[in-house]
Design a protein around this motif. Structure first.
Motif, PDB file in Angstrom:
ATOM      1  N   LEU A 102       0.830  -1.207   0.000  1.00  0.00           N
ATOM      2  CA  LEU A 102       0.000   0.000   0.000  1.00  0.00           C
ATOM      3  C   LEU A 102       0.864   1.256   0.000  1.00  0.00           C
ATOM      4  CD1 LEU A 102      -2.763  -1.072   2.552  1.00  0.00           C
ATOM      5  CD2 LEU A 102      -2.888  -1.093   0.056  1.00  0.00           C
ATOM      6  N   ALA A 103       2.018   1.186   0.659  1.00  0.00           N
ATOM      7  CA  ALA A 103       2.956   2.318   0.625  1.00  0.00           C
ATOM      8  C   ALA A 103       3.457   2.557  -0.795  1.00  0.00           C
ATOM      9  CB  ALA A 103       4.125   2.054   1.566  1.00  0.00           C
ATOM     10  N   ALA A 104       3.711   1.470  -1.532  1.00  0.00           N
ATOM     11  CA  ALA A 104       4.133   1.608  -2.929  1.00  0.00           C
ATOM     12  C   ALA A 104       3.031   2.230  -3.778  1.00  0.00           C
ATOM     13  CB  ALA A 104       4.525   0.243  -3.488  1.00  0.00           C
ATOM     14  N   VAL A 105       1.783   1.893  -3.492  1.00  0.00           N
ATOM     15  CA  VAL A 105       0.658   2.487  -4.222  1.00  0.00           C
ATOM     16  C   VAL A 105       0.605   3.992  -3.975  1.00  0.00           C
ATOM     17  CG1 VAL A 105      -1.859   2.537  -4.412  1.00  0.00           C
ATOM     18  CG2 VAL A 105      -0.675   0.348  -4.231  1.00  0.00           C
ATOM     19  N   CYS A 106       0.859   4.409  -2.741  1.00  0.00           N
ATOM     20  CA  CYS A 106       0.878   5.843  -2.436  1.00  0.00           C
ATOM     21  C   CYS A 106       1.995   6.555  -3.199  1.00  0.00           C
ATOM     22  CB  CYS A 106       1.046   6.051  -0.932  1.00  0.00           C
ATOM     23  SG  CYS A 106      -0.364   5.536   0.063  1.00  0.00           S
ATOM     24  N   LEU A 107       3.159   5.911  -3.300  1.00  0.00           N
ATOM     25  CA  LEU A 107       4.248   6.496  -4.086  1.00  0.00           C
ATOM     26  C   LEU A 107       3.858   6.642  -5.552  1.00  0.00           C
ATOM     27  CD1 LEU A 107       7.600   4.895  -2.847  1.00  0.00           C
ATOM     28  CD2 LEU A 107       6.868   7.271  -2.645  1.00  0.00           C
ATOM     29  N   PHE A 108       3.217   5.600  -6.090  1.00  0.00           N
ATOM     30  CA  PHE A 108       2.789   5.668  -7.492  1.00  0.00           C
ATOM     31  C   PHE A 108       1.705   6.726  -7.667  1.00  0.00           C
ATOM     32  CE2 PHE A 108       0.692   4.325 -11.388  1.00  0.00           C
ATOM     33  CZ  PHE A 108       1.769   4.009 -12.192  1.00  0.00           C
ATOM     34  N   GLY A 109       0.842   6.887  -6.659  1.00  0.00           N
ATOM     35  CA  GLY A 109      -0.159   7.947  -6.718  1.00  0.00           C
ATOM     36  C   GLY A 109       0.476   9.323  -6.761  1.00  0.00           C
ATOM     37  N   ALA A 110       1.574   9.508  -6.009  1.00  0.00           N
ATOM     38  CA  ALA A 110       2.290  10.786  -6.060  1.00  0.00           C
ATOM     39  C   ALA A 110       2.872  11.028  -7.451  1.00  0.00           C
ATOM     40  CB  ALA A 110       3.395  10.801  -5.011  1.00  0.00           C
ATOM     41  N   LEU A 111       3.388   9.978  -8.081  1.00  0.00           N
ATOM     42  CA  LEU A 111       3.886  10.108  -9.457  1.00  0.00           C
ATOM     43  C   LEU A 111       2.757  10.450 -10.419  1.00  0.00           C
ATOM     44  CD1 LEU A 111       6.408   7.122  -9.740  1.00  0.00           C
ATOM     45  CD2 LEU A 111       6.944   9.558  -9.594  1.00  0.00           C
ATOM     46  N   LEU A 112       1.581   9.871 -10.198  1.00  0.00           N
ATOM     47  CA  LEU A 112       0.440  10.165 -11.066  1.00  0.00           C
ATOM     48  C   LEU A 112       0.030  11.625 -10.963  1.00  0.00           C
ATOM     49  CD1 LEU A 112      -1.730   9.111 -12.998  1.00  0.00           C
ATOM     50  CD2 LEU A 112      -3.112   8.512 -10.994  1.00  0.00           C
ATOM     51  N   ILE A 113       0.066  12.171  -9.751  1.00  0.00           N
ATOM     52  CA  ILE A 113      -0.258  13.591  -9.579  1.00  0.00           C
ATOM     53  C   ILE A 113       0.768  14.463 -10.288  1.00  0.00           C
ATOM     54  CG2 ILE A 113      -0.477  15.443  -7.878  1.00  0.00           C
ATOM     55  CD1 ILE A 113      -1.542  13.376  -5.937  1.00  0.00           C
ATOM     56  N   LYS A 114       2.033  14.069 -10.236  1.00  0.00           N
ATOM     57  CA  LYS A 114       3.070  14.820 -10.937  1.00  0.00           C
ATOM     58  C   LYS A 114       2.874  14.743 -12.448  1.00  0.00           C
ATOM     59  CE  LYS A 114       6.557  14.190  -7.330  1.00  0.00           C
ATOM     60  NZ  LYS A 114       6.825  15.619  -7.046  1.00  0.00           N
ATOM     61  N   LEU A 115       2.297  13.635 -12.931  1.00  0.00           N
ATOM     62  CA  LEU A 115       2.036  13.494 -14.361  1.00  0.00           C
ATOM     63  C   LEU A 115       0.845  14.340 -14.796  1.00  0.00           C
ATOM     64  CD1 LEU A 115       2.458  12.030 -17.127  1.00  0.00           C
ATOM     65  CD2 LEU A 115       0.886  10.258 -16.252  1.00  0.00           C
ATOM     66  N   ILE A 116      -0.228  14.285 -14.033  1.00  0.00           N
ATOM     67  CA  ILE A 116      -1.456  14.972 -14.418  1.00  0.00           C
ATOM     68  C   ILE A 116      -1.432  16.440 -14.025  1.00  0.00           C
ATOM     69  CG2 ILE A 116      -3.965  15.036 -14.062  1.00  0.00           C
ATOM     70  CD1 ILE A 116      -3.927  12.042 -13.743  1.00  0.00           C
ATOM     71  N   GLY A 117      -0.946  16.730 -12.820  1.00  0.00           N
ATOM     72  CA  GLY A 117      -0.943  18.105 -12.318  1.00  0.00           C
ATOM     73  C   GLY A 117       0.458  18.692 -12.259  1.00  0.00           C
ATOM     74  N   ASP A 118       0.629  19.645 -11.329  1.00  0.00           N
ATOM     75  CA  ASP A 118       1.924  20.318 -11.169  1.00  0.00           C
ATOM     76  C   ASP A 118       2.102  20.691  -9.698  1.00  0.00           C
ATOM     77  OD1 ASP A 118       4.288  21.602 -11.461  1.00  0.00           O
ATOM     78  OD2 ASP A 118       3.555  23.227 -12.717  1.00  0.00           O
ATOM     79  N   PRO A 119       2.574  19.741  -8.878  1.00  0.00           N
ATOM     80  CA  PRO A 119       2.712  20.032  -7.434  1.00  0.00           C
ATOM     81  C   PRO A 119       3.704  21.141  -7.116  1.00  0.00           C
ATOM     82  CG  PRO A 119       2.841  17.665  -7.878  1.00  0.00           C
ATOM     83  CD  PRO A 119       2.932  18.363  -9.202  1.00  0.00           C
ATOM     84  N   ASP A 120       4.612  21.456  -8.039  1.00  0.00           N
ATOM     85  CA  ASP A 120       5.605  22.491  -7.776  1.00  0.00           C
ATOM     86  C   ASP A 120       5.043  23.900  -7.947  1.00  0.00           C
ATOM     87  OD1 ASP A 120       7.823  20.832  -7.128  1.00  0.00           O
ATOM     88  OD2 ASP A 120       7.998  20.315  -9.247  1.00  0.00           O
ATOM     89  N   HIS A 121       3.855  24.025  -8.553  1.00  0.00           N
ATOM     90  CA  HIS A 121       3.259  25.349  -8.749  1.00  0.00           C
ATOM     91  C   HIS A 121       1.804  25.408  -8.308  1.00  0.00           C
ATOM     92  CE1 HIS A 121       6.637  25.283 -11.664  1.00  0.00           C
ATOM     93  NE2 HIS A 121       6.772  26.541 -11.320  1.00  0.00           N
ATOM     94  N   ASN A 122       1.148  24.275  -8.185  1.00  0.00           N
ATOM     95  CA  ASN A 122      -0.252  24.234  -7.793  1.00  0.00           C
ATOM     96  C   ASN A 122      -0.342  23.774  -6.338  1.00  0.00           C
ATOM     97  OD1 ASN A 122      -3.015  22.979  -7.433  1.00  0.00           O
ATOM     98  ND2 ASN A 122      -3.252  23.854  -9.475  1.00  0.00           N
ATOM     99  N   LEU A 123      -0.930  24.614  -5.477  1.00  0.00           N
ATOM    100  CA  LEU A 123      -0.978  24.321  -4.048  1.00  0.00           C
ATOM    101  C   LEU A 123      -1.812  23.083  -3.753  1.00  0.00           C
ATOM    102  CD1 LEU A 123      -0.229  25.113  -1.172  1.00  0.00           C
ATOM    103  CD2 LEU A 123      -2.231  26.630  -1.137  1.00  0.00           C
ATOM    104  N   ARG A 124      -2.916  22.902  -4.472  1.00  0.00           N
ATOM    105  CA  ARG A 124      -3.768  21.727  -4.240  1.00  0.00           C
ATOM    106  C   ARG A 124      -3.023  20.440  -4.570  1.00  0.00           C
ATOM    107  NH1 ARG A 124      -8.477  21.037  -8.403  1.00  0.00           N
ATOM    108  NH2 ARG A 124      -6.579  20.618  -9.604  1.00  0.00           N
ATOM    109  N   ASP A 125      -2.314  20.430  -5.696  1.00  0.00           N
ATOM    110  CA  ASP A 125      -1.538  19.240  -6.068  1.00  0.00           C
ATOM    111  C   ASP A 125      -0.413  18.989  -5.079  1.00  0.00           C
ATOM    112  OD1 ASP A 125      -3.177  18.961  -8.248  1.00  0.00           O
ATOM    113  OD2 ASP A 125      -1.803  19.949  -9.642  1.00  0.00           O
ATOM    114  N   PHE A 126       0.210  20.051  -4.589  1.00  0.00           N
ATOM    115  CA  PHE A 126       1.291  19.890  -3.609  1.00  0.00           C
ATOM    116  C   PHE A 126       0.762  19.287  -2.313  1.00  0.00           C
ATOM    117  CE2 PHE A 126       3.772  21.546  -0.027  1.00  0.00           C
ATOM    118  CZ  PHE A 126       5.031  21.066  -0.356  1.00  0.00           C
TER     119      PHE A 126
END
Length: 216
Positions: A102-126
């Protein structure tokens, strides 16, 4: 025992020993990977402050590129190294954290957010990325510390809890959570593949406009 049988026994022993060594190395390295990932993610304000102090723009750009490359590469490495949690024969043989999959799934979910969104500029994605990393770290470190590391030093009720959190002493839950993790990972992978096919590998214009507006 014939020479062929002896040779086969030696080959099987070497293969089994190599597999055990690799799995043990990955299990020992994953906590360090997780700590570095969390450290780099939480160090983002410090990196931005350091960038503002640079008088040379090239130096600031290089620092930012090295930071995001190292951070995201470690997340990818963490996902790849966690694939051992998805194999029933591995989790039932080795002493691993029960919810490591499940921890690995959370890591992959973080990668998915980086693919779809922009955590470095969007506060919600971050914030969403931070939440996934925090939940993933809890899924990994709680059974690792209270289970794998404490399994041989506790007794009584704590020993039962500790044994429950270790995959080799709780194979039914370990295999079940492994299958759940594989299903969740497949869903996230299908979303990532669909998004990539839809956008053709280019950034989503909606995400770019949201990032620009949030930056302003």
């Amino acid at each position: 025992m014939t020479p062929d049988q002896l040779t086969q026994a030696i080959v099987n022993g070497v293969n089994a020993g190599g597999e055990q060594f690799l799995e043990g190395t990955l299990a020992a390295a994953l906590p360090i990977i997780w700590l570095v990932i969390l450290g780099l993610h939480l160090a983002r304000p410090y990196i931005l402050d350091m960038i503002d102090r640079f008088t040379l723009r090239l130096g600031a750009d290089l620092l930012w590129l090295v930071y995001i490359a190292l951070r995201d590469l470690l997340i990818i490495s963490g996902v790849i190294m966690s694939f051992m949690f998805f194999f029933p024969d591995v989790v039932t043989t080795d002493q691993l954290p029960l919810t490591g999959g499940l921890a690995a799934v959370c890591l992959f979910g973080a990668l998915l957010i980086k693919l779809i969104g922009d955590p470095d500029h969007n506060l919600r994605d971050f914030r969403l990325t931070t939440l996934l990393l925090a939940v993933g770290a809890a899924f990994y470190f709680i059974p690792y510390v209270l289970g794998v590391q404490s399994n041989s030093v506790v007794s009584g009720t704590l020993a039962n809890i500790s044994s429950f959190l270790v995959t080799s002493s709780n194979p039914h839950w370990a295999v079940g959570l492994g299958y759940v993790s594989v299903a969740l990972l497949a869903i996230l992978g299908a979303i990532a593949a669909g998004y990539s096919l839809k956008t053709g590998g280019r950034a989503n214009e909606t995400a770019i406009s949201e990032s620009s507006s949030s930056t302003k």
